[in-house]
Design a protein around this motif. Sequence first.
Motif, short mmCIF file in Angstrom:
data_model
loop_
_atom_site.label_atom_id
_atom_site.label_comp_id
_atom_site.label_asym_id
_atom_site.label_seq_id
_atom_site.Cartn_x
_atom_site.Cartn_y
_atom_site.Cartn_z
N LYS A 1 0.79 -1.21 0.00
CA LYS A 1 0.00 0.00 0.00
C LYS A 1 0.83 1.27 0.00
CE LYS A 1 -3.87 -2.14 2.43
NZ LYS A 1 -4.75 -2.05 3.58
N ARG A 2 2.15 1.13 -0.09
CA ARG A 2 2.92 2.35 -0.06
C ARG A 2 4.17 2.24 -0.92
NH1 ARG A 2 5.10 2.08 6.13
NH2 ARG A 2 6.21 0.11 6.00
N LEU A 3 4.70 3.37 -1.27
CA LEU A 3 5.90 3.44 -2.09
C LEU A 3 7.01 3.96 -1.20
CD1 LEU A 3 7.39 3.41 -4.79
CD2 LEU A 3 6.51 5.69 -5.24
N GLY A 4 7.96 3.07 -0.82
CA GLY A 4 9.01 3.50 0.09
C GLY A 4 8.37 4.04 1.37
N LEU A 5 8.66 5.29 1.69
CA LEU A 5 8.06 5.93 2.84
C LEU A 5 7.46 7.28 2.49
CD1 LEU A 5 10.60 5.19 5.69
CD2 LEU A 5 8.40 4.12 5.30
N ASN A 6 7.32 7.57 1.19
CA ASN A 6 6.86 8.92 0.84
C ASN A 6 5.35 9.04 0.78
OD1 ASN A 6 6.21 7.57 -1.47
ND2 ASN A 6 7.70 8.61 -2.79
N GLY A 7 4.67 7.90 0.84
CA GLY A 7 3.22 7.96 0.91
C GLY A 7 2.55 8.40 -0.36
N ASN A 8 3.24 8.45 -1.50
CA ASN A 8 2.61 8.92 -2.74
C ASN A 8 1.95 7.80 -3.52
OD1 ASN A 8 3.44 11.54 -2.32
ND2 ASN A 8 5.46 11.17 -3.24
N ARG B 1 13.26 4.32 9.86
CA ARG B 1 12.17 4.87 9.04
C ARG B 1 12.07 6.38 9.18
NH1 ARG B 1 7.59 1.41 8.36
NH2 ARG B 1 6.31 2.81 9.63
N ILE B 2 12.19 6.86 10.43
CA ILE B 2 12.11 8.31 10.65
C ILE B 2 13.31 9.02 10.02
CG2 ILE B 2 12.18 10.08 12.44
CD1 ILE B 2 10.52 8.25 14.20
N PHE B 3 14.50 8.43 10.17
CA PHE B 3 15.69 9.04 9.56
C PHE B 3 15.53 9.14 8.04
CE2 PHE B 3 19.77 8.53 7.42
CZ PHE B 3 20.53 9.55 8.00
N PHE B 4 15.01 8.07 7.45
CA PHE B 4 14.85 8.08 6.00
C PHE B 4 13.80 9.11 5.56
CE2 PHE B 4 12.92 6.32 2.06
CZ PHE B 4 14.03 6.45 1.24
N ARG B 5 12.79 9.28 6.39
CA ARG B 5 11.77 10.29 6.06
C ARG B 5 12.38 11.69 5.99
NH1 ARG B 5 7.77 12.19 3.18
NH2 ARG B 5 6.49 13.71 4.30
N MET C 1 14.59 12.02 2.95
CA MET C 1 13.81 12.21 1.72
C MET C 1 13.40 13.68 1.55
SD MET C 1 11.23 8.97 1.47
CE MET C 1 10.46 9.70 0.04
N LEU C 2 12.99 14.29 2.66
CA LEU C 2 12.54 15.68 2.59
C LEU C 2 13.71 16.62 2.29
CD1 LEU C 2 10.07 15.75 5.64
CD2 LEU C 2 9.49 15.58 3.20
#
Length: 628
Positions: free
Chosen positions: A24-31, A406-410, A413-414
Motif C-alpha cells: 500500500k505504499r511506495l518506500g516511505l513517501n506515501g505517494n 524509518r524516521i531518519f529516511f523520512r 527524503m525531505l
Amino acid sequence: MAPPSARARYIANKADKALTKPPKRLGLNGNNKDAAPTGNKKEKESKKRKQTTGNAMPEASNANPITPSVGLDTAFKTFVSARLCSAIWAYIADCDETFNYWEPLHYIINGHGLQTWEYSPEFGLRSYTYLLLQGVPGYFYQKIFNPSPILIFYMVRCMLGFGCAVMERFMYKSICQEFGIHIGRLWLIFQLFSVGMFVSSTALLPSSFSMYFGCSALAAWWQQHYSLAIFFTAISALLGWPFAALIGVPLVLEMLLRQRDWKTFVQWSLISGATVAIPMIAIDTSYFGKLTFAPLNIVWYNVFTSHGPNIFGTEPISYYILNGFLNFNIIWLLALQLPIMLVLDYLIVPAKSKSTLNFPHYISLAPLYLWLLVFFAQPHKEERFLFPVYPLISLCGAITVDVYQRIFFRFKMLIFKIKAGVHYLDHTMFIAIIVMVASTLLGLSRVFSLYRNYHAPMDLMLELNQFKVTPQYNPHQIYNVCIGKDWHRYPGSFFFPARNFRLRFLKSEFRGMLPAYYVDGPNATQVVHPYFNDLNQENEHMYFDYDRCDFLVDFDEGKYTALEPSYSKRTKDWSIMKSLPFLIPEKSHQLLRAFYVPFLTDNHIQYGDFNLLKRKTKRNANANSNGR
C-alpha cells in the motif's frame, strides 16, 4: 535503479509481505495510493507491485513469503551454540536456584539434598512435578552410567539450553512473519549476544521455564494458532510460574473482545487446564502426602498473606532500570522508548499501511509493557522476575531500531529529495549496524566480566574431585564441607565428587532461614519439620559444629567479625587447598566491574581470595556419627 546490494536487502525485508498482501505504499513517501476500482484490476495490481518494489520485484517473485533470509536451520544452530555456551560458562547467580531447585533435584536423583521451607508439606509452595520434568533424564542417566554428579548437572543444563533454542527458533519464524524479516534479523542478533539470555536460558528456575513456554505462546498467537497459544500459556503458568499467566492476558482479551471466539477459549482452557493440572496435583499430592496445588499456594502466599515476599527485601524502581541495562545494555533503553517512538513514527512517516501482518503493535507488544507495569510496582524485586519477558525486550529493541531507520529516511527524503521507489533500508542500514555492533560488544564485555568476577565458587568446588583420588579419601566416611557467610554462593551438591559429602552451615551474621537436609526414609518429602517457618526467621537447628568440619569454603575480602573471622589465617587448623580470585564490589569501580574494558578494568577493580580450606588436624572419633 537501486544497486544490487540494496535490492537484496530490500527483497530480504519485504518479500514475505509483498507476496502475501497487496502493498500500500511506495518506500516511505506515501505517494503510492491504491488504484481506482476501474479498468483492468489485475493489470493495475501488477503495476502497483512494480512501483512498490522497483526493478527488484522480478527477482523476489519466487521467494518463500515465510522463510527469513537467515534460514530457520541456520538460526537454530546459532541459538543452540549460544545456549550451550551458557550451559558451560554461566554461573549460578541466584541462591534460590541452588537451594529451591538444584538441591531438591539432587535429592530426587541421588537420594539426598537440602530442603527449603517452601518444600515443607506445611506450605507446599514449590512443585515436584516441575523438578521431575528436568530430573527424569538425569535420574536414568545416573542409574545407567553412574557418572560423576557434575556431569548430571551439565547434562540438565544442556537440556535446558536446547529447549530454549527450540523456543527461540519458533519465535524467530513468527517474528519474521508478523513484524518483518529485517526486525527478525535484528532480534536474532540481540538474542544471541544478550547477557540476560546468557543468564536465564539455562537457569533451573520456573521463571526461565515460563520464558520458554510463555514466549512460545506469543509466537503461536502472532500466527493466530489460538489453541496452541492457550496450551503453552497453561504450561507456563501451571508447571512453571503462576504469575507468568500475565503474559497471556492480552492474548485472552484479543481473543474474546476482538475475535469474539469464546468457544475456542473456553474449550482449550478446559483441555489445557485438565491436561496440566490433574497430573500435577496427583504427583505433588503423592510427594507432600496431602492434597496440594502448588501454584495456588504460591499465589496465596505472595498476594494474600500479611507479610508476603517483602520480608526478603525491597528495592526501588531503579533496581530494574539498572538491571535491565546490565542485561540488555542499549537494547533495554530502546525497548523502553518504543511506545513513544511508535507514536512519532505514525505522525512523521506518511505511509499509514500496516507494518505488521495480523495485529497492531499496541496489541502484539502489550505483554511486555503490562509485565513491566505490574512488576515495577512490586516492592520485592528480583532479577529472575523479568526472565519471562526477556525475548520481548530484544524484540521491542529491534522494532525501535527499525522505527529510527524509518524516521531518519523520512527526513532524508525531505532534505535531499530522494526519488520514489527507493526503500528505506537502502539508506539506513548503518543505523542497524551501529546498534548491533555496540550491543554485541557491550554484551560480550559483560559476559566476560561476569565469568571473570563471579565464577570462582563453581570452579573451587570442583577441586574436591582432586581429593577423591588421593590416598586420604575414605569412601565410607561422611565429609563435612562447611560454609559461613558465603552460603548464598554455594553452587549445589552436584559439585561434590561423591555421595558422602555434605554441606554444613556455620553461624554467621546472617539471621534468615537456611535450608536443612531431607531426613532419611522413603517418605522424607512428607515430613513436617518444626524448624521451618514462612517468616524468614533463623533456627539454630541448621548450624553445624565448627570443630567437625573437614573442609571449609570462605571468601576473604578483608572484613571480619566475631562470627565471620578469617578462617584461612587459622593456619593451625587449615591449609589452603585452592584459592581463586573473586570480586570485591565495594572496592571496585562500578562501571568497570560491570563491563570488562581491556587495559582499564584491571586497574580499577579489586579481588579477594575465595578459598577452599582442608583441615590439618583429625577430628574426634564421634565426628563421623552425623550421617546426614
